[in-house]
Design an enzyme around this catalytic site. Structure first.
Site, PDB file in Angstrom:
ATOM      1  N   HIS A  54       0.833  -1.207   0.000  1.00 53.94           N
ATOM      2  CA  HIS A  54       0.000   0.000   0.000  1.00 53.94           C
ATOM      3  C   HIS A  54       0.863   1.251   0.000  1.00 53.94           C
ATOM      4  CE1 HIS A  54      -3.071   2.939   1.146  1.00 53.94           C
ATOM      5  NE2 HIS A  54      -2.160   3.417   1.977  1.00 53.94           N
ATOM      6  N   HIS A  88       1.557   5.147  -2.722  1.00 54.80           N
ATOM      7  CA  HIS A  88       1.985   6.518  -2.450  1.00 54.80           C
ATOM      8  C   HIS A  88       3.245   6.959  -3.192  1.00 54.80           C
ATOM      9  CE1 HIS A  88      -0.787   7.650   0.772  1.00 54.80           C
ATOM     10  NE2 HIS A  88      -0.628   6.454   1.320  1.00 54.80           N
ATOM     11  N   GLU A 101      -5.150   9.695  -0.128  1.00 56.88           N
ATOM     12  CA  GLU A 101      -5.516   8.283  -0.201  1.00 56.88           C
ATOM     13  C   GLU A 101      -6.528   7.996  -1.317  1.00 56.88           C
ATOM     14  OE1 GLU A 101      -4.270   5.785   1.229  1.00 56.88           O
ATOM     15  OE2 GLU A 101      -3.213   6.533   2.999  1.00 56.88           O
ATOM     16  N   SER A 105      -3.859   0.884  -4.646  1.00 56.15           N
ATOM     17  CA  SER A 105      -3.369  -0.353  -4.029  1.00 56.15           C
ATOM     18  C   SER A 105      -4.488  -1.371  -3.859  1.00 56.15           C
ATOM     19  CB  SER A 105      -2.719  -0.052  -2.677  1.00 56.15           C
ATOM     20  OG  SER A 105      -3.641   0.565  -1.789  1.00 56.15           O
TER      21      SER A 105
END
Length: 274
Positions: free
Chosen positions: A131, A136, A177, A196
């Site tokens: 993730h 990111h 996010e 993700s």
């Protein structure tokens, strides 16, 4: 936000962490099974990128060249440092807000050092290295987004002093996010929580879920859920919009702190749908 006071049920090795919650990655000691898990996750998710991911996320992933196994954070830091001055630090998992903000303000992104188990391929409660890294890190190669995230972290101390952590968390949730961007004739995902997750990648970009034009004051007041697909998403036109909101963010945080929150999934008459 990848920040929370460590609790006994969290998976990471917090006892081994330094006062700033960093620890050595020890990339050479990663078990072959973890590399195999990474390769399968990367294969599944990267196949969705050409159709659903933002250009900056695709370009960043190509720069990082991480298909063969769990990424070496030192190697990735060298590539990012040459582009935007960012580096990566390994952490046990979720870390306290003050440490998280301090790392971002110094252009260091905290990356969880462990990877999910094979039975958790589709969902796990804590962020893992897949993730944090695949979601990111690619975007840290984009100058405008990289500058925004550093500025976001620099405002963390103000938010803590003035009781405005909830608006800060909403901003991170919706725009880091779960953010979307309009480009290439459609809507593409750049948010880590979307990119993700195979299910959320398709849902966020192709379903009939409400997609609203980004408005900073609206985002800072909008509550969110953490246990299901998002009931709505916010869409930017360019990452410069995120950087621009840093000018005046302190006042906006205080206003959002004192205003009634907007319920999860609510669509207002003043919203602009994309």
């Amino acid at each position: 936000m990848n920040a929370i006071a460590p609790a006994p049920n969290l998976r990471g090795d917090y006892a081994a962490a330094a006062p700033d919650y960093t620890l050595p990655q020890r990339h050479a000691a990663i078990p072959p099974a973890d590399h195999a898990t990474w390769r399968e996750l990367h294969r599944r998710q990267s196949a969705l990128f050409p159709r659903h991911a933002a250009r900056a996320s695709r370009d960043g992933l190509a720069l990082l060249d991480c298909a063969d196994g769990v990424p070496d954070l030192a190697r990735a830091s060298a590539a990012l440092g040459a582009r935007t001055g960012w580096s990566l630090v390994a952490v046990p998992g979720l870390i306290p807000e003050d440490a998280f903000f301090a790392h971002l303000a110094a252009r260091r992104f905290p990356v969880t050092h462990w990877i999910r188990r094979p039975e958790e391929m589709d969902y796990l409660e804590e962020p893992d290295i897949f993730h944090d890294f695949l979601g990111h890190v690619p975007l840290l190669a984009h100058p405008d987004f990289a500058d925004f995230l550093q500025g976001y972290g620099a405002h963390g101390a103000f938010a803590q002093r003035h009781g405005a952590l909830r608006p800060m968390a909403r901003l991170y949730w919706h725009m880091v996010e779960f953010g979307l961007i309009r480009e290439e004739g459609g809507v593409r995902a750049y948010g880590a929580g979307i990119l993700s997750s195979a299910a959320e990648t398709v849902f966020a970009t192709e379903s009939a879920v409400p997609r609203l034009r980004f408005d900073a004051a609206r985002v800072l007041r909008t509550e969110y859920r953490i246990d299901d697909l998002q009931p709505l998403y916010f869409v930017i036109e360019h990452y410069r919009e995120l950087f621009a909101l840093l000018d005046g963010l302190e006042g906006a945080l205080l206003a959002a702190r004192d205003a009634p929150p907007i319920p999860v999934g609510a669509v207002l008459p003043t919203d602009t749908r994309i």
